[in-house]
Design a protein around this motif. Structure first.
Motif, PDB file in Angstrom:
ATOM      1  N   ASP A  76       3.423  -7.200   0.928  1.00  0.00           N
ATOM      2  CA  ASP A  76       4.533  -7.402  -0.023  1.00  0.00           C
ATOM      3  C   ASP A  76       4.415  -6.277  -1.042  1.00  0.00           C
ATOM      4  O   ASP A  76       3.220  -5.493  -1.083  1.00  0.00           O
ATOM      5  N   MET A  77       5.054  -6.220  -2.110  1.00  0.00           N
ATOM      6  CA  MET A  77       4.987  -5.238  -3.177  1.00  0.00           C
ATOM      7  C   MET A  77       3.873  -5.205  -3.995  1.00  0.00           C
ATOM      8  O   MET A  77       3.044  -4.263  -4.097  1.00  0.00           O
ATOM      9  N   LYS A  78       3.426  -6.668  -4.331  1.00  0.00           N
ATOM     10  CA  LYS A  78       2.173  -6.722  -4.986  1.00  0.00           C
ATOM     11  C   LYS A  78       1.011  -6.307  -4.138  1.00  0.00           C
ATOM     12  O   LYS A  78       0.086  -5.349  -4.865  1.00  0.00           O
ATOM     13  N   LYS A  79       0.782  -6.632  -3.082  1.00  0.00           N
ATOM     14  CA  LYS A  79      -0.429  -6.399  -2.042  1.00  0.00           C
ATOM     15  C   LYS A  79      -0.456  -4.811  -1.805  1.00  0.00           C
ATOM     16  O   LYS A  79      -1.396  -4.196  -1.985  1.00  0.00           O
ATOM     17  N   ALA A  80       1.088  -4.165  -1.923  1.00  0.00           N
ATOM     18  CA  ALA A  80       1.142  -2.523  -1.670  1.00  0.00           C
ATOM     19  C   ALA A  80       0.414  -1.894  -3.005  1.00  0.00           C
ATOM     20  O   ALA A  80      -0.263  -0.753  -2.667  1.00  0.00           O
ATOM     21  N   ILE A  81       0.663  -2.548  -4.315  1.00  0.00           N
ATOM     22  CA  ILE A  81       0.212  -1.643  -5.501  1.00  0.00           C
ATOM     23  C   ILE A  81      -1.311  -2.238  -5.450  1.00  0.00           C
ATOM     24  O   ILE A  81      -2.166  -1.099  -5.690  1.00  0.00           O
ATOM     25  N   VAL A  82      -1.653  -3.623  -5.244  1.00  0.00           N
ATOM     26  CA  VAL A  82      -3.222  -3.769  -5.437  1.00  0.00           C
ATOM     27  C   VAL A  82      -4.026  -3.133  -4.375  1.00  0.00           C
ATOM     28  O   VAL A  82      -5.169  -2.571  -4.765  1.00  0.00           O
ATOM     29  N   GLU A  83      -3.690  -3.018  -3.193  1.00  0.00           N
ATOM     30  CA  GLU A  83      -4.490  -2.293  -2.206  1.00  0.00           C
ATOM     31  C   GLU A  83      -4.086  -0.708  -2.111  1.00  0.00           C
ATOM     32  O   GLU A  83      -4.598  -0.231  -0.915  1.00  0.00           O
ATOM     33  N   SER A  84      -3.043  -0.451  -2.619  1.00  0.00           N
ATOM     34  CA  SER A  84      -2.726   0.964  -2.231  1.00  0.00           C
ATOM     35  C   SER A  84      -1.983   1.283  -0.894  1.00  0.00           C
ATOM     36  O   SER A  84      -3.017   2.174  -0.449  1.00  0.00           O
ATOM     37  N   VAL A  85      -1.295   0.430  -0.562  1.00  0.00           N
ATOM     38  CA  VAL A  85      -0.956   0.474   0.884  1.00  0.00           C
ATOM     39  C   VAL A  85       0.084   1.656   0.993  1.00  0.00           C
ATOM     40  O   VAL A  85       1.223   1.462   0.948  1.00  0.00           O
ATOM     41  N   ASN A  86      -0.282   2.683   1.704  1.00  0.00           N
ATOM     42  CA  ASN A  86       0.822   3.850   1.589  1.00  0.00           C
ATOM     43  C   ASN A  86       1.928   3.527   2.518  1.00  0.00           C
ATOM     44  O   ASN A  86       3.164   3.843   2.407  1.00  0.00           O
ATOM     45  N   PRO A  87       1.705   3.007   4.087  1.00  0.00           N
ATOM     46  CA  PRO A  87       2.978   2.791   4.966  1.00  0.00           C
ATOM     47  C   PRO A  87       3.879   2.110   4.223  1.00  0.00           C
ATOM     48  O   PRO A  87       5.133   1.996   4.497  1.00  0.00           O
ATOM     49  N   TYR A  88       3.688   1.030   3.242  1.00  0.00           N
ATOM     50  CA  TYR A  88       4.942   0.298   2.650  1.00  0.00           C
ATOM     51  C   TYR A  88       6.010   1.314   1.748  1.00  0.00           C
ATOM     52  O   TYR A  88       6.951   1.140   1.992  1.00  0.00           O
ATOM     53  N   PHE A  89       4.951   2.344   1.119  1.00  0.00           N
ATOM     54  CA  PHE A  89       5.985   3.112   0.287  1.00  0.00           C
ATOM     55  C   PHE A  89       6.545   4.053   1.280  1.00  0.00           C
ATOM     56  O   PHE A  89       7.794   4.600   1.190  1.00  0.00           O
TER      57      PHE A  89
END
Length: 337
Positions: free
Chosen positions: A112-125
Motif C-alpha cells: 500500500d502507500m505507506k509500505k511503498a514509502i517505507v520500503e521505497s517500492v518503485n513498482p507501486y509508483f
C-alpha cells in the motif's frame, strides 16, 4: 570515508525559513582570493573535478530519486487513490516488452502507500503513475516548489527541471512517452532539483502546507540599527490535512520500522520523519545519496537535507551524516525541542 564525499548539507528552521547550517563541499579558503592568486592556483581550483566553485546547495542540479516520492504520492491521492489500496509487486512493472524493476529482487509482495514509502517500492509508483498520468505529478511538484527558485537570499540559485511534454518537445524535439512519466514518478528521468529545493519541499510537508522563504541573513543594519528579517510566507499549498497525515506517518515509519530505509536516524526520545533517495546519474559509477526530513515529527522545528555525490545508498551513506547533525543539534539545543 565521509570526508572524501562531495555534496551539500542544509538545516533550516521549519516555521521561519531561517537557514541554520548550509554547507557545500568541497570548498576553498577565502584567503586564497584575498590577494593576488597565481595562475597555477586558479587553474587548479577551476579544473578541480569536484567543482569547489559551485555552491552545490543552491546551484547543484541533481535527480532527486526517492526523496521525490512523497510528492508523487500526493498526486495519487489527488487522483483518488485510497492509500490503503494494495497492489502486488512481483519485482517489476511491465508495458509490452519494457520492464521497470524494483530494487528488491523478487519484489515486495502486497504494497500500500505507506509500505511503498517505507520500503521505497518503485513498482507501486510505476503502476499508478502509468494509470493516472504525468499531469498530477507535475502539478503537485510545482506546488511544492520544484522547477522554480526558492528565492533564498544567496545569489546563483538554479531552478532545476520539472519536465513536461512541452519542455521535452522544445528541448529535444521528442514526444512524451509512458516511460517518461514512470521515471519521473520516482524522481529520475529528466527531473533535476537542488538541495535547497528539497529542503523547501520538506519544510512545506513539515508545516502542513505553509511555504516560508528560506533566508541566510538574520538582519540588516541601517543607521546603526539592526532590522531583523521576519519570516515571509511565500504561499500555502492547499491539500487536505489527511494527505499530510498519511505522509507524516509514512515518513516516521521510514525511520522507525525494521524495513525502513533510514534506520540510521533513530534517536531515543525524538521522533524523526525522513526519506532516503539513491539517484542514478551519468557522471558517477554509484548513485547520488539523499536523505531529507524533519523533527520533531508531530511539531517540526528543523528540516534537514543531505546530498552526497556518487556516494551510494541514501539511507546507508547519507543517513549517518544527517544523524551526526541531529546528535550535535540535540547536544546544543535539546532542551528547546
Amino acid at each position: 570515508k565521509e570526508e572524501n564525499y562531495t555534496g551539500a548539507f542544509i538545516a533550516m528552521e521549519a516555521k521561519t525559513g531561517k537557514i541554520i547550517t548550509m554547507v557545500s563541499y568541497p570548498n576553498y579558503s577565502l584567503s586564497t582570493f584575498s590577494s593576488q592568486i597565481s595562475y597555477d592556483e586558479w587553474n587548479k581550483i577551476l579544473h578541480d573535478p569536484r567543482r569547489p566553485l559551485n555552491n552545490k546547495t543552491i546551484s547543484g542540479e541533481y535527480p532527486p530519486g526517492s526523496t521525490f516520492k512523497p510528492f508523487t504520492s500526493f498526486a495519487f491521492l489527488e487522483s483518488g487513490l485510497d492509500p490503503k489500496m494494495q497492489m502486488f509487486d512481483n519485482g517489476y512493472y511491465q508495458i509490452g516488452k519494457w520492464k521497470w524493476r524494483a530494487w528488491k529482487r523478487g519484489g515486495h509482495g502486497y504494497v500500500d502507500m505507506k509500505k511503498a514509502i517505507v520500503e521505497s517500492v518503485n513498482p507501486y509508483f510505476y503502476k499508478y503513475s502509468d494509470e493516472y498520468g504525468y499531469e498530477g505529478i507535475v502539478k503537485v511538484a510545482k506546488d511544492f516548489g520544484f522547477g522554480q527558485e526558492t528565492g533564498i537570499d544567496v545569489s546563483g540559485e538554479k531552478k532545476g527541471i520539472l519536465p513536461t511534454p512541452e519542455w521535452k518537445k522544445k528541448t529535444y524535439n521528442q514526444g512524451w512517452f509512458k516511460g517518461d512519466t514512470i521515471n519521473m514518478s520516482i524522481g529520475q528521468g529528466y527531473v533535476l532539483t537542488s538541495p535547497i529545493q528539497i529542503a523547501e519541499a520538506y519544510a512545506i510537508l513539515a508545516n502542513r502546507g505553509v511555504a516560508y522563504k528560506p533566508h541566510v541573513v538574520d538582519y540588516l543594519e541601517r543607521d546603526g540599527k539592526k532590522e531583523y528579517i521576519k519570516p515571509e510566507v511565500l504561499h500555502r499549498v492547499n491539500y487536505p490535512a489527511s494527505y499530510y497525515k498519511v505522509m507524516n506517518d509514512a515518513l516516521i515509519s521510514v525511520v522507525n520500522l525494521k524495513d525502513g530505509t533510514v534506520k540510521a536516524l533513530r534517536t531515543p526520545g525524538l521522533e524523526i520523519a525522513a526519506k532516503s533517495g539513491s539517484a542514478q546519474n551519468s557522471r558517477y559509477e554509484n548513485t547520488h545519496a539523499w536523505v531529507a526530513g524533519y523533527f520533531p515529527a508531530e511539531n517540526p522545528k528543523i528540516v534537514f537535507t543531505v546530498l552526497l555525490e556518487g556516494a551510494g545508498g541514501g539511507g546507508s551513506v547519507a543517513g549517518p551524516v544527517a544523524k551526526k547533525f541531529i546528535d550535535k543539534y540535540l547536544e546544543y539545543y535539546g532542551k528547546e525541542i
